[in-house]
Write a protein that holds these residues in place. Structure first.
Motif, short mmCIF file in Angstrom:
data_model
loop_
_atom_site.label_atom_id
_atom_site.label_comp_id
_atom_site.label_asym_id
_atom_site.label_seq_id
_atom_site.Cartn_x
_atom_site.Cartn_y
_atom_site.Cartn_z
N THR A 132 11.09 44.15 21.11
CA THR A 132 10.93 45.50 20.14
C THR A 132 9.12 44.92 19.90
O THR A 132 8.54 46.46 19.85
CB THR A 132 11.67 45.66 18.58
OG1 THR A 132 12.98 45.40 18.72
CG2 THR A 132 11.00 46.09 17.70
N VAL A 133 8.41 43.27 20.67
CA VAL A 133 7.36 43.60 20.08
C VAL A 133 6.03 43.83 20.98
O VAL A 133 5.65 44.55 21.20
CB VAL A 133 7.33 42.21 19.34
CG1 VAL A 133 5.90 41.34 20.11
CG2 VAL A 133 8.13 42.25 18.18
N ALA A 134 7.61 43.65 22.61
CA ALA A 134 6.72 43.59 23.85
C ALA A 134 6.02 45.64 23.71
O ALA A 134 5.39 45.52 24.47
CB ALA A 134 7.23 43.36 24.78
N ASP A 135 7.00 45.85 23.32
CA ASP A 135 7.38 47.08 23.94
C ASP A 135 5.77 47.68 22.79
O ASP A 135 5.18 49.62 22.73
CB ASP A 135 7.79 48.27 22.89
CG ASP A 135 8.83 47.91 24.25
OD1 ASP A 135 9.01 47.91 25.53
OD2 ASP A 135 10.43 48.13 23.73
N ARG A 136 5.19 46.53 21.97
CA ARG A 136 3.80 47.70 20.16
C ARG A 136 3.00 47.10 20.72
O ARG A 136 1.77 46.84 20.24
CB ARG A 136 4.60 47.63 19.35
CG ARG A 136 5.45 48.79 19.35
CD ARG A 136 6.34 48.44 18.51
NE ARG A 136 7.45 50.18 18.89
CZ ARG A 136 8.50 50.19 19.52
NH1 ARG A 136 8.66 49.24 20.25
NH2 ARG A 136 8.55 51.74 18.98
#
Length: 308
Positions: free
Chosen positions: A230-234
């Motif tokens: 979730t964080v890596a995508d953003r």
């Protein structure tokens, strides 16, 4: 600043549509200015206008006039006069705090929740204050503005407690559960962290007791994967923000409340999985609003439009 009436509302909103304002619900008590200060600072950081909104209600103590007789016309005039006074005082405060921010006001008739929900359609965020959100009767009472507003507003809603929250380390906390709703919260939290030059603590709260002991390790790894993805995508969109991944065991409300004890703000989605089956993030957002001492920011998920 001359307050606008509801007649000029639509025109004013269209005129500033290219720069969505930070909207703040103005408390009639001049001593309650923490939410207004937060909103003015946010508008300054984002380079957008500040829009003060006050819904006409019963005149506050000090603004009632003894000579007003119980006729509809005179009572309505007294309400309007009191509302204008509230907005003028709030505008003076906002302009003094952030002189470069464009400040406007709206004096509206109607239920405060409805008024602010309508304003949210074209806002960057809607900010409201609360004096005692830790009291059950205030949070869940029919007169509460924060809960129904954050449940239905189309933009982020910020609930700022009174008195002012003091923090010694600049960081935000965002609740992550792998759902699209928490992904929207991560996006907004990254933006806030970048604006404040703050660290972002991305927290996934999971309840070990909810899993079979034999599945606990696998469940932990799955939670860790969802947090990371979730964080890596953003995160690449905000390369200057330091992001810390934290997988913490416990009830989501307790975990997020404790993690945000000294935070600049706690960001959560309005729906989600909350870290374990049966715990939607809507319940979590209500819970943290009840217990957190820092500003709580709820972010709605806006689904991408379907291709034609």
């Amino acid at each position: 600043m001359v307050p606008e009436s509801t007649i000029g509302w639509e025109v004013a909103m269209v005129a500033s549509a290219h720069r969505r304002p930070v909207v703040v619900g103005v408390d009639p008590d001049p001593a309650m200015r923490t939410a207004l200060a937060w909103a003015a600072d946010e508008a300054a950081r984002r380079g957008v206008p500040l829009r003060l909104v006050h819904a006409e209600g019963t005149p506050t103590r000090g603004y009632r006039r003894r000579e007003v007789r119980p006729s509809w016309e005179e009572w309505n005039e007294a309400l309007h006069s009191a509302g204008e006074h509230v907005l003028q005082e709030a505008a003076a405060f906002g302009e003094a705090r952030q002189p470069k921010v464009e400040v406007s006001g709206l004096l509206a008739e109607g239920d405060p929740v409805w008024v602010l929900r309508e304003q949210a359609r074209d806002a960057t965020a809607v900010v409201v204050g609360s004096q005692r959100l830790s009291r059950v009767k205030e949070v869940f009472g029919s007169a509460s503005v924060a809960l129904p507003l954050m449940a239905h507003a189309s933009c982020p809603v910020v609930v700022v407690p009174e008195p002012e929250h003091i923090t010694h380390e600049p960081y935000f906390v965002v609740g992550v559960d792998g759902s699209p709703h928490s992904a929207a919260a991560v996006d907004f939290a990254l933006e806030e962290a970048a604006l404040h030059g703050a660290v972002l603590r991305a927290v996934y709260a999971w309840w070990p007791g909810h899993f079979d002991v034999r599945d606990e390790q696998a469940a932990r790894e799955e939670c860790r994967r969802l947090l990371s993805e979730t964080v890596a995508d953003r995160a690449p969109a905000r390369p200057g923000v330091e992001v810390r991944h934290e997988l913490l065991a416990g009830h989501p409300v307790e975990v997020l409340t404790k993690a945000s004890a000294h935070a600049l703000g706690l960001v959560v989605g309005t729906r989600g999985h909350g870290g374990f089956t049966g715990m939607v993030l809507g319940s979590v957002s209500q819970g943290v609003l009840h217990h957190a001492r820092c500003p709580v920011i709820t972010v709605p998920h806006t689904p991408a439009p379907e291709p034609e």
